[in-house]
Design a protein around this motif. Sequence first.
Motif, mmCIF file in Angstrom:
data_model
loop_
_atom_site.group_PDB
_atom_site.id
_atom_site.type_symbol
_atom_site.label_atom_id
_atom_site.label_comp_id
_atom_site.label_asym_id
_atom_site.label_seq_id
_atom_site.Cartn_x
_atom_site.Cartn_y
_atom_site.Cartn_z
ATOM 1 N N THR A 61 0.462 -8.284 34.590
ATOM 2 C CA THR A 61 0.792 -8.954 33.326
ATOM 3 C C THR A 61 2.150 -9.640 33.437
ATOM 4 O O THR A 61 2.373 -10.676 32.827
ATOM 5 C CB THR A 61 0.840 -7.963 32.139
ATOM 6 O OG1 THR A 61 1.903 -7.030 32.353
ATOM 7 C CG2 THR A 61 -0.471 -7.223 31.960
ATOM 8 N N HIS A 62 3.090 -9.045 34.179
ATOM 9 C CA HIS A 62 4.438 -9.592 34.326
ATOM 10 C C HIS A 62 4.767 -9.658 35.812
ATOM 11 O O HIS A 62 5.033 -8.621 36.433
ATOM 12 C CB HIS A 62 5.462 -8.717 33.611
ATOM 13 C CG HIS A 62 5.299 -8.705 32.117
ATOM 14 N ND1 HIS A 62 4.203 -8.158 31.500
ATOM 15 C CD2 HIS A 62 6.096 -9.195 31.139
ATOM 16 C CE1 HIS A 62 4.331 -8.299 30.192
ATOM 17 N NE2 HIS A 62 5.472 -8.932 29.942
ATOM 18 N N ASP A 122 7.664 -5.840 34.480
ATOM 19 C CA ASP A 122 8.247 -5.071 33.381
ATOM 20 C C ASP A 122 8.381 -3.597 33.790
ATOM 21 O O ASP A 122 9.303 -2.897 33.370
ATOM 22 C CB ASP A 122 7.395 -5.205 32.107
ATOM 23 C CG ASP A 122 5.912 -4.909 32.335
ATOM 24 O OD1 ASP A 122 5.455 -4.962 33.498
ATOM 25 O OD2 ASP A 122 5.210 -4.631 31.349
ATOM 26 N N ARG A 172 -3.409 -2.325 40.136
ATOM 27 C CA ARG A 172 -2.662 -3.163 39.183
ATOM 28 C C ARG A 172 -3.486 -4.359 38.707
ATOM 29 O O ARG A 172 -4.182 -4.987 39.511
ATOM 30 C CB ARG A 172 -1.390 -3.681 39.862
ATOM 31 C CG ARG A 172 -0.574 -4.615 39.001
ATOM 32 C CD ARG A 172 0.709 -5.055 39.690
ATOM 33 N NE ARG A 172 1.567 -5.764 38.768
ATOM 34 C CZ ARG A 172 2.081 -6.984 38.991
ATOM 35 N NH1 ARG A 172 1.855 -7.609 40.126
ATOM 36 N NH2 ARG A 172 2.815 -7.563 38.069
ATOM 37 N N TRP A 173 -3.333 -4.655 37.440
ATOM 38 C CA TRP A 173 -3.819 -5.910 36.874
ATOM 39 C C TRP A 173 -2.572 -6.560 36.294
ATOM 40 O O TRP A 173 -2.100 -6.162 35.236
ATOM 41 C CB TRP A 173 -4.875 -5.638 35.799
ATOM 42 C CG TRP A 173 -5.577 -6.873 35.349
ATOM 43 C CD1 TRP A 173 -5.092 -7.831 34.514
ATOM 44 C CD2 TRP A 173 -6.890 -7.295 35.721
ATOM 45 N NE1 TRP A 173 -6.017 -8.817 34.342
ATOM 46 C CE2 TRP A 173 -7.130 -8.526 35.067
ATOM 47 C CE3 TRP A 173 -7.886 -6.762 36.539
ATOM 48 C CZ2 TRP A 173 -8.338 -9.215 35.217
ATOM 49 C CZ3 TRP A 173 -9.074 -7.447 36.676
ATOM 50 C CH2 TRP A 173 -9.282 -8.660 36.020
ATOM 51 N N ASN A 229 0.684 1.561 33.386
ATOM 52 C CA ASN A 229 -0.418 0.773 32.843
ATOM 53 C C ASN A 229 0.022 0.258 31.480
ATOM 54 O O ASN A 229 0.465 1.048 30.651
ATOM 55 C CB ASN A 229 -1.648 1.689 32.690
ATOM 56 C CG ASN A 229 -2.799 1.028 31.973
ATOM 57 O OD1 ASN A 229 -2.812 -0.173 31.786
ATOM 58 N ND2 ASN A 229 -3.778 1.824 31.582
ATOM 59 N N GLY A 230 -0.049 -1.056 31.267
ATOM 60 C CA GLY A 230 0.290 -1.599 29.959
ATOM 61 C C GLY A 230 1.463 -2.560 30.038
ATOM 62 O O GLY A 230 1.737 -3.136 31.098
ATOM 63 N N CYS A 260 -5.544 -1.485 34.479
ATOM 64 C CA CYS A 260 -5.297 -0.884 35.775
ATOM 65 C C CYS A 260 -5.743 0.570 35.785
ATOM 66 O O CYS A 260 -6.244 1.093 34.807
ATOM 67 C CB CYS A 260 -3.832 -0.963 36.113
ATOM 68 S SG CYS A 260 -2.884 0.263 35.229
ATOM 69 N N HIS A 293 2.524 -1.745 42.252
ATOM 70 C CA HIS A 293 3.081 -0.410 41.982
ATOM 71 C C HIS A 293 2.696 0.501 43.149
ATOM 72 O O HIS A 293 1.727 0.211 43.831
ATOM 73 C CB HIS A 293 2.486 0.180 40.694
ATOM 74 C CG HIS A 293 2.679 -0.688 39.489
ATOM 75 N ND1 HIS A 293 2.742 -0.188 38.206
ATOM 76 C CD2 HIS A 293 2.779 -2.048 39.335
ATOM 77 C CE1 HIS A 293 2.905 -1.160 37.331
ATOM 78 N NE2 HIS A 293 2.912 -2.311 37.991
#
Length: 162
Positions: free
Chosen positions: A78-79, A125, A75-76, A100-101, A2, A88
């Motif tokens: 993950t959760h 998350d 955003r990419w 990010n992460g 992201c 976001h």
Amino acid sequence: MCGIVAYSGAREACEVLLGGLKKLEYRGYDSSGLAIQSPDGASINLARSVGKLRELELKLSESPLEGSTGIGHTRWATHGRPSEVNAHPHLEGSVAVVHNGIIENYLALREELKAGGAIFKSETDTEILAHLINRDLKITGDLLKAVTGAVSHVKGSYALAA
Ligand code: GLU
């Protein structure tokens, strides 16, 4: 991967943040958003959209966000699936967060925060960061201390702006 941008200065934050997010588009994303502090400092206002930045721009042209301090995100997921509520920034109390992460221990932290009365709005998350920082900010009144305190609970690899 992201993108995260933040701005505080003399210009309208919205145009600066959108310009920054456009430069980060090459990294790929499924949704985007901005949080901008109102000019009187009394509130933080959000705009979030699924899809291309153009969708966010359209939303902002209909309901502009004024102010000269803000954060932005592409955003990419993950959760939590790509959706407006999972996009976001995440806002809790007087704190908005982009991240990010991955927060590896987010489930345990989420349960702990829920036991303390926290209500979660998204499946991400990331949202635990907004709750942790807001909780510490209420105690210390100092954003840097609140962020430092919050990340001391978190495991994973990540970058954030609050
Ligand atoms: N893990 C976060 C989420 O799923 C951030 C993903 C990202 O780096 O865009 O919302």
